[in-house]
Design a protein around this motif. Structure first.
Motif, short mmCIF file in Angstrom:
data_model
loop_
_atom_site.label_atom_id
_atom_site.label_comp_id
_atom_site.label_asym_id
_atom_site.label_seq_id
_atom_site.Cartn_x
_atom_site.Cartn_y
_atom_site.Cartn_z
N LYS A 8 7.79 -3.18 -5.92
CA LYS A 8 8.74 -4.25 -5.64
C LYS A 8 8.28 -5.09 -4.46
O LYS A 8 8.32 -6.33 -4.48
N ALA A 9 7.83 -4.43 -3.40
CA ALA A 9 7.34 -5.15 -2.22
C ALA A 9 6.15 -6.02 -2.57
O ALA A 9 5.97 -7.11 -1.99
N ALA A 10 5.32 -5.57 -3.51
CA ALA A 10 4.12 -6.32 -3.89
C ALA A 10 4.44 -7.61 -4.61
O ALA A 10 3.56 -8.46 -4.77
N THR A 11 5.67 -7.78 -5.05
CA THR A 11 6.08 -9.03 -5.69
C THR A 11 6.89 -9.91 -4.75
O THR A 11 7.39 -10.96 -5.16
N GLY A 12 7.03 -9.49 -3.52
CA GLY A 12 7.87 -10.21 -2.57
C GLY A 12 7.12 -11.24 -1.76
O GLY A 12 5.92 -11.48 -1.96
N PRO A 13 7.79 -11.86 -0.78
CA PRO A 13 7.17 -12.86 0.09
C PRO A 13 6.34 -12.17 1.18
O PRO A 13 6.83 -11.86 2.27
N LEU B 145 0.85 -1.20 0.00
CA LEU B 145 0.00 0.00 0.00
C LEU B 145 0.87 1.23 0.00
O LEU B 145 1.92 1.28 0.66
N LEU B 146 0.43 2.25 -0.75
CA LEU B 146 1.12 3.53 -0.82
C LEU B 146 0.14 4.63 -0.43
O LEU B 146 -0.97 4.70 -0.96
N ARG C 278 6.54 4.70 -5.52
CA ARG C 278 5.75 3.73 -6.28
C ARG C 278 6.58 2.52 -6.68
O ARG C 278 6.11 1.38 -6.61
N ALA C 279 7.82 2.74 -7.05
CA ALA C 279 8.69 1.62 -7.42
C ALA C 279 8.96 0.72 -6.22
O ALA C 279 8.98 -0.51 -6.34
#
Length: 265
Positions: free
Chosen positions: A201-206, A56-57, A196-197
């Motif tokens: 990136k966090a949204a593709t993490g574990p 979330l941003l 946003r970047a």
């Protein structure tokens, strides 16, 4: 004045009342709380589902992040301070701090009062170098709220905290990061793209591993845990994570020398 959009696994919440520097009245706090509820509901969707949220941003539109409480039209003699702070703001800040995914904020311009509280309740805060942070409450005959005393005292110490409160002086984003208040400072024109970047990136993490770290950091901070108590919690968290799909994927990817494809499960 609160806008929520979801794309690519990232929920973006915007304080969109730039004409009043995104100051928040009670109705806006209720809107913001609902936006976090909606984003949290999307965070529970199955991995890969359309609209799923894994980060979330939070940002403010215009030249300020949030100048604090909107007191336009409020009479001091009839102001329901407790209703605003205890009834609306404190539950929102708790909700934000417990959001079930990594949270980021991009903050520029004024970050004061309630605006400062929103940043305190966010996991990672990036600020513009020219952001303005402090306690102008002395000009109102009031005191710093929204968790500001906690943040300043923990990071700046008692003397610097009371200096900022007594003088109403504001520090900029560069100074705030140097003092350990927030994570990184950068030119304002780079801030949103950078944040946003990071969220993407966090949204593709574990995701489950990130949530475990978020919980551990909160426990260490709030319970003032020593090293070995923290190690016990880490070991327990790691044992639980070893049962997740992302843990298995991470091991498989490492063995195969490929990039892991985490699903958040």
């Amino acid at each position: 004045m609160i806008e929520l959009s979801i794309a690519g696994g990232v929920a973006e919440i915007v304080l969109n009342a730039p004409h009043k520097l995104n100051a928040l009245d009670g109705a806006a706090l209720a809107e913001l709380s609902q936006a976090y509820d909606d984003a949290a509901a999307a965070a529970t969707l199955a991995a890969g589902s359309p609209g799923g949220v894994r980060a979330l941003l939070l940002r403010g539109a215009g030249r300020a992040f949030c100048a604090g409480r909107d007191i336009a039209g409020i009479e001091a003699a009839t102001d329901d301070v407790s209703g605003y702070l205890d009834g609306l703001l404190a539950p929102l800040l708790r909700k934000m701090s417990h959001f079930p995914a990594p949270t980021f904020a991009a903050a520029q311009g004024a970050c004061l009062g309630v605006g400062l509280g929103l940043l305190i309740a966010t996991d990672v805060v990036y600020v513009a170098e020219s952001a303005k942070i402090g306690s102008p409450f002395g000009n109102l005959g009031a005191t710093l709220d929204s968790g500001g005393h906690w943040l300043f005292t923990e990071r700046l110490g008692a003397h610097r905290t009371l200096d900022l409160i007594y003088t109403s002086d504001l520090i900029n984003g560069t100074e705030a990061v140097a003092a350990g208040l927030f994570s990184r400072a950068m030119p304002g024109e780079e801030l949103l793209d950078f944040t946003r970047a990071a969220a993407a990136k966090a949204a593709t993490g574990p995701t489950q591993a990130f949530i475990a770290s978020k919980t551990l950091v909160a426990a260490i901070r709030e319970q003032r845990l020593g090293l070995w108590d923290a190690v016990v919690l880490e070991n327990t968290a790691q044992a639980e994570l070893s049962k997740t799909a992302d843990y298995a994927e991470g091991f498989d990817a490492f063995t195969a020398k490929r990039k892991p494809g985490f699903t958040g499960r």
